[in-house]
Design an enzyme around this catalytic site. Structure first.
Site, PDB file in Angstrom:
ATOM      1  N   ASP A   1      -1.282  -9.043  14.731  1.00 60.43           N
ATOM      2  CA  ASP A   1      -1.931 -10.107  13.132  1.00 60.43           C
ATOM      3  C   ASP A   1      -0.664 -10.874  12.611  1.00 60.43           C
ATOM      4  O   ASP A   1      -0.613 -10.834  11.680  1.00 60.43           O
ATOM      5  CB  ASP A   1      -1.219  -8.374  12.349  1.00 60.43           C
ATOM      6  CG  ASP A   1      -2.142  -8.722  10.992  1.00 60.43           C
ATOM      7  OD1 ASP A   1      -3.251  -9.724  10.982  1.00 60.43           O
ATOM      8  OD2 ASP A   1      -1.516  -7.864   9.738  1.00 60.43           O
TER       9      ASP A   1
ATOM     10  N   ARG B   1       0.660  -1.651   0.153  1.00 58.87           N
ATOM     11  CA  ARG B   1       0.081   0.067  -0.149  1.00 58.87           C
ATOM     12  C   ARG B   1       1.203   1.231   0.464  1.00 58.87           C
ATOM     13  O   ARG B   1       0.273   2.247  -0.484  1.00 58.87           O
ATOM     14  CB  ARG B   1      -0.875   0.174   0.745  1.00 58.87           C
ATOM     15  CG  ARG B   1      -1.787   1.230   1.403  1.00 58.87           C
ATOM     16  CD  ARG B   1      -2.403   0.584   2.363  1.00 58.87           C
ATOM     17  NE  ARG B   1      -3.095   1.802   2.952  1.00 58.87           N
ATOM     18  CZ  ARG B   1      -4.066   2.417   4.411  1.00 58.87           C
ATOM     19  NH1 ARG B   1      -4.317   1.537   5.143  1.00 58.87           N
ATOM     20  NH2 ARG B   1      -5.035   3.652   4.421  1.00 58.87           N
TER      21      ARG B   1
ATOM     22  N   LYS C   1      12.756  -2.215   2.322  1.00 60.00           N
ATOM     23  CA  LYS C   1      11.338  -2.291   2.154  1.00 60.00           C
ATOM     24  C   LYS C   1      11.477  -0.584   2.100  1.00 60.00           C
ATOM     25  O   LYS C   1      11.507  -0.178   3.163  1.00 60.00           O
ATOM     26  CB  LYS C   1      10.564  -2.402   3.781  1.00 60.00           C
ATOM     27  CG  LYS C   1       9.101  -2.458   3.772  1.00 60.00           C
ATOM     28  CD  LYS C   1       8.334  -2.664   4.517  1.00 60.00           C
ATOM     29  CE  LYS C   1       6.859  -2.652   4.800  1.00 60.00           C
ATOM     30  NZ  LYS C   1       6.619  -3.320   5.652  1.00 60.00           N
TER      31      LYS C   1
END
Length: 281
Positions: free
Chosen positions: A134, A19, A38
């Protein structure tokens, strides 16, 4: 790219994108070792919560840098527009892909080999006062040697810094999120135990324990928490494994096992080998 990043690492091909940014392969200009970089575009972070997650993740990863089963951070670089996080390179299929591509369900020994490493990573986080929040197969990676690496700490929280160790906020993913998160109540680190229990159930059964046709229906099924072991699916699953699942997927958080208790459960200790139920007493 930051000048200091390109001085330390040679950036190579793109490995994937999400995203807010892109993941590249890179290698150290000093050692030649390969890593993943990243790169997060801060200009896309319009929500303050997103910015908080981006700021928090590298700090948490740096705190967790002594666990062999958690993704390691090897460099952090930032300029006005980007944050670059250099991490372990994990090119092997993640657990989601392994489950999707697996011919049938995992044997109990195969499932336990993965599950025990996952629980070691969760236990390490909890000992340091961090809840991942998560846990799902997509965030369970494997390095070139097959070692499990828990990743993506963007939703993680320091529960040890909160009064009573309690947390708030709706985070997580359908199928894997704990019911107490969906209910809007305060919750503790045992939300990770629930999520890991769902993963174990899926590895042994090939289907999730709580599901619906839509995310809303899935959330309703999670909130009901009606754990079942269909005979056709669980005929060959040992009583020990089902005992562990019941104790991880307990709606009553006070009765749900802690990470350390999961690691001491007979099924985990035996490596997924079936044993007499008398040993569970």
């Amino acid at each position: 790219m930051c000048d200091s990043l390109t001085k330390d690492f040679q950036i190579c091909e793109e490995l994937g994108r999400g995203r807010f940014g892109v993941v590249y392969r890179c290698f150290s200009t000093i050692s030649g070792d390969s890593f993943a970089c990243k790169s997060i575009d801060k200009r896309l972070l319009s929500d303050p919560t997103d910015r908080e997650c981006i700021d928090k993740e590298p700090k948490i990863l740096q705190l967790l840098n002594r666990s062999p089963n958690i993704i390691q951070i090897h460099g952090l670089y930032e300029n006005d527009d980007y944050v670059h996080i250099v991490m372990d390179l994990c090119e092997s299929p993640d657990l989601f892909d392994r489950i999707s591509n697996h011919a049938g369900v995992f044997s109990e020994q195969e499932a336990c080999s993965v599950f025990s490493q996952l629980m070691l990573s969760i236990s390490y986080c909890h000992r340091l006062g961090i809840a991942h929040r998560d846990i799902k197969p997509d965030n369970v990676l494997f390095d070139s040697r097959g070692r499990l690496k828990l990743a993506d700490f963007g939703s993680a929280e320091w529960f040890g810094m909160n009064e009573g160790g309690m947390m708030t906020g709706v985070v997580g993913t359908p199928y894997y999120v704990a019911p107490e998160i969906l209910s809007g109540r305060e919750y503790n680190e045992k939300v990770d135990i629930w999520s890991a229990g769902v993963i174990l159930y899926i590895m042994l059964a090939g289907v999730p324990p709580f599901y619906g046709e839509t995310p809303a229906e899935t959330f309703e099924a999670v909130l009901r928490g009606n754990l079942r072991f269909p005979t056709k699916i669980f005929r060959s699953v040992s009583p020990e494994a089902k005992d562990l699942l019941r104790k991880m997927l307990s709606k009553d958080v006070s009765r749900r096992l802690s990470a350390e208790q999961v690691l001491r459960h007979p099924w985990v200790v035996s490596g997924g080998e079936t044993r007499s139920m008398e040993d569970l007493a």
